[in-house]
Write an enzyme that holds these catalytic residues in place. Structure first.
Site, short mmCIF file in Angstrom:
data_model
loop_
_atom_site.label_atom_id
_atom_site.label_comp_id
_atom_site.label_asym_id
_atom_site.label_seq_id
_atom_site.Cartn_x
_atom_site.Cartn_y
_atom_site.Cartn_z
N HIS A 19 0.81 -1.05 0.08
CA HIS A 19 -0.09 -0.04 0.11
C HIS A 19 0.77 1.14 0.19
CE1 HIS A 19 -3.58 -2.46 0.87
NE2 HIS A 19 -2.79 -3.10 1.58
N ASP A 116 -5.96 6.15 0.73
CA ASP A 116 -5.90 4.70 0.18
C ASP A 116 -7.16 3.98 0.20
OD1 ASP A 116 -5.85 3.43 2.51
OD2 ASP A 116 -3.80 2.93 2.27
N ALA A 394 -6.33 -11.71 -1.12
CA ALA A 394 -6.63 -10.15 -1.54
C ALA A 394 -7.43 -10.30 -3.00
CB ALA A 394 -5.41 -9.22 -1.74
N1 UDP Z 1 8.71 -6.26 -2.39
C1 UDP Z 1 10.11 -6.26 -2.62
N2 UDP Z 1 10.81 -7.20 -2.14
C2 UDP Z 1 10.22 -8.43 -1.77
C3 UDP Z 1 8.82 -8.65 -1.76
C4 UDP Z 1 8.25 -7.26 -2.14
O1 UDP Z 1 10.69 -5.16 -2.92
O2 UDP Z 1 10.97 -9.36 -1.43
C5 UDP Z 1 8.04 -5.14 -2.78
C6 UDP Z 1 7.59 -5.01 -4.50
O3 UDP Z 1 8.68 -4.77 -5.25
C7 UDP Z 1 6.07 -4.58 -4.47
C8 UDP Z 1 5.74 -4.59 -2.94
O4 UDP Z 1 6.63 -4.98 -2.07
O5 UDP Z 1 6.35 -3.13 -4.76
C9 UDP Z 1 4.30 -5.50 -2.98
O6 UDP Z 1 3.45 -5.12 -3.20
P1 UDP Z 1 2.35 -6.11 -4.08
O7 UDP Z 1 1.18 -5.04 -4.56
O8 UDP Z 1 2.88 -7.02 -5.25
O9 UDP Z 1 1.77 -7.23 -3.22
P2 UDP Z 1 1.42 -7.05 -1.63
O10 UDP Z 1 2.58 -7.19 -0.91
O11 UDP Z 1 0.87 -5.64 -1.34
O12 UDP Z 1 0.78 -8.33 -1.39
#
Ligand code: UDP
Length: 474
Positions: A19, A116, A394
């Site tokens: 987020h 958000d 989600a």
């Molecule tokens: N991310 C990262 N390294 C990791 C795991 C996640 O940089 O090892 C970052 C990824 O680049 C993205 C965010 O965390 O920007 C995850 O957002 P996403 O919407 O894909 O999924 P959520 O974590 O909200 O399920």
């Protein structure tokens, strides 16, 4: 001569890097392209080293002012089995007191509040203070359509959504397969479903919605949502909807010893040969699924880079509010015996968190096995990397359907409904297909180009954000 004060915008983010990261990107665009002053009010959970790092760099950013609001204590307000979704809603409800107090005192007086999707209950505060308000959806327009239309579906549909024989119809939009519904719709008796319906209603009080997608990608849904569109007519919705994406991070500039060794390893691999495996900021697998995935990667004989997290049996998003600090020895315990040494030549395991944008931008990456979080999806799109869709929670099953069936930029596993184990043979097949399928790669390149064009000067998303900026600046 009188100099005009810069327009001040306040952005609100709920806990979770999925987020916060897009909120920061939106903030940067307001500052860099429109010369706005931006304050980010981020409610944080401070549960992982990665979050702390991102917060530290945001707190010292010269681009925007960042205020960290520690998550209020909600232990008395939630039950032990309440989901991450419910917890986020409750946290943001409780954080309203802090948000109101900051908003009424902050100077210069903000011209707009942008919240958000978990913070729509803060919109009435903007009304009280006579400030224009927007909701920023870090996901896509089809999901937005489903969220906004869900209070109507709630009236129309009897029984559980997942048990429906027909797809769920949304006026003017693609229907949603019952098994692909967004997570809080999986059980209508769960508390999170009520919270979810309230979010759908909350949108309608705002002055507009910003979505992290672009016109050329989702014209059908965007048109349905806008005045005169079938969905807006059905809901009597009159607020404007702007597509402002794809907003994604640039590769991290700071390096540390782990990112250096990771890039060094990638440098040694042939172009487009490595499958990157990661389930976002909070995704976890069961221990059985984790073992199957390891076997699948090994069977595929493909090179891989896997951000590996200790398994948690109960919830796929269980790492969200927990402290993830396992080292590689800890996670290796859950992998098949001998896996680490057998795959030593072709695979790299990174515990917990890796510099994803840097990885996806590396020429060695040929595919991305992802949980389909929208942030990860867009980061893959903007780097032209084909996807293997492995949705967990989600809205990720919708994302997977959009990516595989509609856009043709992903291969998707066929294990439906959720909570069954994807077997190693299928994993190996998908991994091999993703790296060698020219069709998917070429489609991804087309989508990449259309996204970059939308965002560049004069492109649809660039123009949309300029319109919002003009409205805010008055
Ligand atoms: N991310 C990262 N390294 C990791 C795991 C996640 O940089 O090892 C970052 C990824 O680049 C993205 C965010 O965390 O920007 C995850 O957002 P996403 O919407 O894909 O999924 P959520 O974590 O909200 O399920």
């Amino acid at each position: 001569m009188e100099t005009r004060k810069p327009t001040h915008v306040v952005l609100v983010s709920c806990p979770g890097l999925g987020h916060l990261i897009p909120v920061i990107e939106l903030a940067k665009r307001f500052v860099l392209h429109h010369n706005f002053k931006v304050t980010i009010l981020a409610v944080t959970s401070q549960t992982s080293r990665a979050e702390t790092q991102i917060l530290n760099s945001a707190l010292t950013s010269s681009l925007f002012h960042f205020i960290d609001i520690p998550s209020p204590d909600i232990t008395a307000l939630v039950a032990q089995n309440d989901t991450v979704f419910t917890r986020l809603c409750v946290v943001m409800r409780e954080a309203k007191i802090a948000i109101r107090s900051i908003l009424s005192e902050i100077t210069p007086r903000p011209s707009a509040l942008i919240v958000d999707i978990f913070s729509t209950e803060a919109i009435p505060i903007a009304r009280e203070l006579n400030i224009i308000s927007y909701v920023f959806v870090a996901s896509h327009a089809w999901m937005l359509a489903l969220v906004i239309y869900s209070p109507v579906l709630d009236e129309l549909v009897e029984g559980q959504y997942v048990d429906q024989k027909e797809p769920l119809k949304i006026p003017g939009c693609k229907p949603v397969q019952p098994e692909d519904v967004i997570e809080p719709m999986l059980d209508r008796n769960d508390r999170q479903y009520k919270e979810y319906l309230a979010i759908g209603n909350g949108f309608l009080q705002s002055d507009g919605v910003l979505v992290n997608t672009w016109e050329e990608l989702q014209r059908e849904e965007l048109e349905a949502l806008r005045e005169g569109g079938l969905l807006s007519e059905a809901l009597n919705m009159k607020i404007p909807v702007y597509a402002v994406g794809p907003l994604v991070r640039q590769p991290e500039l700071e390096t540390n010893s782990s990112s250096e060794s990771l890039v060094k390893w990638l440098d040694e691999q042939p172009s487009q040969s490595v499958v990157y495996v990661s389930f976002g900021s909070g995704g976890t697998l069961s221990s059985e699924q984790m073992r199957e995935l390891a076997w699948g990667l090994e069977l595929s004989e493909q090179r891989f880079l896997w951000v590996v997290r200790a398994p948690i049996e109960k919830n796929a998003d269980a790492a969200f509010f927990t402290t993830g600090s396992s080292g590689i020895d800890e996670v290796a315990k859950y992998l098949p015996e001998g896996f680490v040494s057998r795959t030593n030549e072709v695979g790299l395991l990174v515990p917990e968190w890796a510099q994803q944008v840097t990885i996806l931008g590396h020429r060695a990456i040929g595919g991305f096995l992802t949980h389909c979080g929208w942030g990860s999806t867009l980061e893959s799109v903007t780097n032209g990397v084909p996807l293997i869709a492995w949705p967990l929670y989600a809205e990720q099953r919708m994302n997977a359907a959009l990516l595989a069936e509609e856009l043709g930029v992903a291969v998707r596993h066929r294990v439906l409904p959720i909570k069954k184990v994807v077997r190693r043979e299928e994993i190996a097949e998908m991994v091999k297909e993703s790296v060698k399928s020219n069709r998917v790669r070429e489609r991804m390149k087309e989508v990449q180009q259309s996204g970059m064009k939308a965002l560049s000067e004069g492109g649809s998303s660039y123009v949309a954000l300029s319109k919002i900026a003009n409205t805010i600046a008055g």
